[in-house]
Write an enzyme that holds these catalytic residues in place. Structure first.
Site, PDB file in Angstrom:
ATOM      1  N   CYS A  58     -13.410 -16.618   7.040  1.00 19.34           N
ATOM      2  CA  CYS A  58     -12.432 -15.837   7.821  1.00 19.34           C
ATOM      3  C   CYS A  58     -11.876 -14.684   6.983  1.00 19.34           C
ATOM      4  O   CYS A  58     -11.628 -13.590   7.499  1.00 19.34           O
ATOM      5  CB  CYS A  58     -11.306 -16.739   8.319  1.00 19.34           C
ATOM      6  SG  CYS A  58     -11.841 -17.826   9.651  1.00 19.34           S
TER       7      CYS A  58
ATOM      8  N   ASN B  87      -9.492 -22.514  17.222  1.00 17.58           N
ATOM      9  CA  ASN B  87     -10.810 -22.987  16.763  1.00 17.58           C
ATOM     10  C   ASN B  87     -11.550 -23.695  17.899  1.00 17.58           C
ATOM     11  O   ASN B  87     -10.961 -24.393  18.718  1.00 17.58           O
ATOM     12  CB  ASN B  87     -10.714 -23.857  15.509  1.00 17.58           C
ATOM     13  CG  ASN B  87      -9.670 -24.955  15.570  1.00 17.58           C
ATOM     14  OD1 ASN B  87      -8.701 -24.875  16.301  1.00 17.58           O
ATOM     15  ND2 ASN B  87      -9.886 -25.985  14.778  1.00 17.58           N
ATOM     16  N   ILE B  88     -12.859 -23.454  17.919  1.00 18.91           N
ATOM     17  CA  ILE B  88     -13.747 -23.985  18.965  1.00 18.91           C
ATOM     18  C   ILE B  88     -14.888 -24.712  18.252  1.00 18.91           C
ATOM     19  O   ILE B  88     -15.694 -24.068  17.576  1.00 18.91           O
ATOM     20  CB  ILE B  88     -14.358 -22.837  19.812  1.00 18.91           C
ATOM     21  CG1 ILE B  88     -13.289 -21.857  20.302  1.00 18.91           C
ATOM     22  CG2 ILE B  88     -15.216 -23.405  20.942  1.00 18.91           C
ATOM     23  CD1 ILE B  88     -12.616 -22.213  21.580  1.00 18.91           C
ATOM     24  N   GLU B  89     -14.922 -26.024  18.388  1.00 19.38           N
ATOM     25  CA  GLU B  89     -15.926 -26.819  17.650  1.00 19.38           C
ATOM     26  C   GLU B  89     -17.173 -27.097  18.484  1.00 19.38           C
ATOM     27  O   GLU B  89     -17.234 -26.783  19.671  1.00 19.38           O
ATOM     28  CB  GLU B  89     -15.260 -28.111  17.160  1.00 19.38           C
ATOM     29  CG  GLU B  89     -14.128 -27.809  16.202  1.00 19.38           C
ATOM     30  CD  GLU B  89     -13.483 -29.035  15.586  1.00 19.38           C
ATOM     31  OE1 GLU B  89     -13.685 -30.149  16.092  1.00 19.38           O
ATOM     32  OE2 GLU B  89     -12.769 -28.848  14.580  1.00 19.38           O
TER      33      GLU B  89
ATOM     34  N   CYS C  15     -13.744 -20.791  13.625  1.00 14.73           N
ATOM     35  CA  CYS C  15     -12.333 -20.852  13.257  1.00 14.73           C
ATOM     36  C   CYS C  15     -11.453 -20.020  14.195  1.00 14.73           C
ATOM     37  O   CYS C  15     -11.914 -19.051  14.810  1.00 14.73           O
ATOM     38  CB  CYS C  15     -12.134 -20.314  11.838  1.00 14.73           C
ATOM     39  SG  CYS C  15     -12.842 -21.324  10.552  1.00 14.73           S
TER      40      CYS C  15
ATOM     41  N   GLU D 285      -9.018 -17.929  13.405  1.00 14.87           N
ATOM     42  CA  GLU D 285      -8.808 -16.537  12.978  1.00 14.87           C
ATOM     43  C   GLU D 285      -9.941 -15.644  13.479  1.00 14.87           C
ATOM     44  O   GLU D 285      -9.739 -14.518  13.895  1.00 14.87           O
ATOM     45  CB  GLU D 285      -8.751 -16.447  11.444  1.00 14.87           C
ATOM     46  CG  GLU D 285      -7.610 -17.220  10.811  1.00 14.87           C
ATOM     47  CD  GLU D 285      -8.008 -18.644  10.426  1.00 14.87           C
ATOM     48  OE1 GLU D 285      -8.691 -19.322  11.228  1.00 14.87           O
ATOM     49  OE2 GLU D 285      -7.620 -19.074   9.338  1.00 14.87           O
TER      50      GLU D 285
ATOM     51  N   CYS E 248      -9.874 -19.903   5.734  1.00 12.68           N
ATOM     52  CA  CYS E 248     -11.064 -20.238   4.936  1.00 12.68           C
ATOM     53  C   CYS E 248     -11.707 -18.950   4.407  1.00 12.68           C
ATOM     54  O   CYS E 248     -11.379 -17.831   4.838  1.00 12.68           O
ATOM     55  CB  CYS E 248     -12.061 -21.052   5.759  1.00 12.68           C
ATOM     56  SG  CYS E 248     -13.035 -20.058   6.903  1.00 12.68           S
TER      57      CYS E 248
HETATM   58  N1  THU Z   1     -10.387 -23.998  10.713  1.00 12.06           N
HETATM   59  C1  THU Z   1      -9.881 -22.840  11.242  1.00 12.06           C
HETATM   60  O1  THU Z   1      -9.802 -22.687  12.472  1.00 12.06           O
HETATM   61  N2  THU Z   1      -9.473 -21.879  10.373  1.00 12.06           N
HETATM   62  C2  THU Z   1      -9.560 -21.965   9.021  1.00 12.06           C
HETATM   63  O2  THU Z   1      -9.288 -20.998   8.334  1.00 12.06           O
HETATM   64  C3  THU Z   1      -9.971 -23.218   8.399  1.00 12.06           C
HETATM   65  C4  THU Z   1     -10.524 -24.251   9.296  1.00 12.06           C
HETATM   66  C5  THU Z   1     -10.855 -25.036  11.638  1.00 12.06           C
HETATM   67  C6  THU Z   1     -12.351 -25.250  11.617  1.00 12.06           C
HETATM   68  C7  THU Z   1     -12.470 -26.661  12.153  1.00 12.06           C
HETATM   69  O3  THU Z   1     -12.482 -26.605  13.572  1.00 12.06           O
HETATM   70  C8  THU Z   1     -11.179 -27.328  11.705  1.00 12.06           C
HETATM   71  O4  THU Z   1     -10.291 -26.279  11.328  1.00 12.06           O
HETATM   72  C9  THU Z   1     -11.356 -28.276  10.523  1.00 12.06           C
HETATM   73  O5  THU Z   1     -12.019 -27.657   9.477  1.00 12.06           O
END
Ligand code: THU
Length: 142
Positions: A100, A50-52, A61, A63, A97
């Site tokens: 995804c 995941n890259i915010e 996310c 995935e 989520c």
């Molecule tokens: N996140 C994912 O990478 N995959 C998911 O299926 C659910 C959430 C990440 C998004 C965010 O960077 C962090 O988890 C918290 O929500």
């Protein structure tokens, strides 16, 4: 190559690489690391994390980065043997989520195995269809 969910060596490799992918996460806001890995039929493992973003809604996310990367490497859905993932949840599984799941339905076969690891290396074995029944796909646009 084929993917055998009973093959302990492959499962260990998927677990180790999904943990390694977690280290690549960019998570200055949530501090919640998610790692994903796709195994392709030529034996390649493609990592995603995941890259915010400071504009939180733009965060991506693990995935999806993993599936997009795999697509851009030239792999098609029939080339993808499985997707594995792990989140930071202490005692539980971090399931994909909804967004995804929808992208999985687009870029993976509905029968594609999705393996969700917990911290102990235990896993829940699902499929895209199992995670997203009655999905909306390009078939519905015809
Ligand atoms: N996140 C994912 O990478 N995959 C998911 O299926 C659910 C959430 C990440 C998004 C965010 O960077 C962090 O988890 C918290 O929500």
């Amino acid at each position: 190559m084929k993917f055998d969910i009973e093959d302990k060596a492959t499962m260990k490799k998927l677990f180790d690489l999904s943990k390694k992918a977690q280290e690549l996460a960019y998570v200055p806001y949530s501090h919640f690391r998610v790692g994903a890995v796709i195994l392709t039929n030529d034996g390649k493992y493609v990592l995603g994390a995941n890259i915010e973003n400071a504009s939180y809604g733009l965060s991506m996310c693990a995935e999806r980065t993993c599936m997009f990367r795999t697509h851009l490497l030239g792999y098609k859905k029939d080339d993808i043997l499985c997707l594995a993932l792990i989140g930071d949840s202490t005692d539980d599984y971090a399931f994909p989520c909804g967004a995804c799941r929808q992208v999985m339905a687009e870029l993976l076969n509905l029968s594609c195995p999705i393996i969700i690891f917990n911290q102990h290396g235990e896993h829940v074995d699902e499929t895209v269809k199992g995670l997203l029944p009655y999905s909306f796909t390009q078939e519905n646009l015809k």
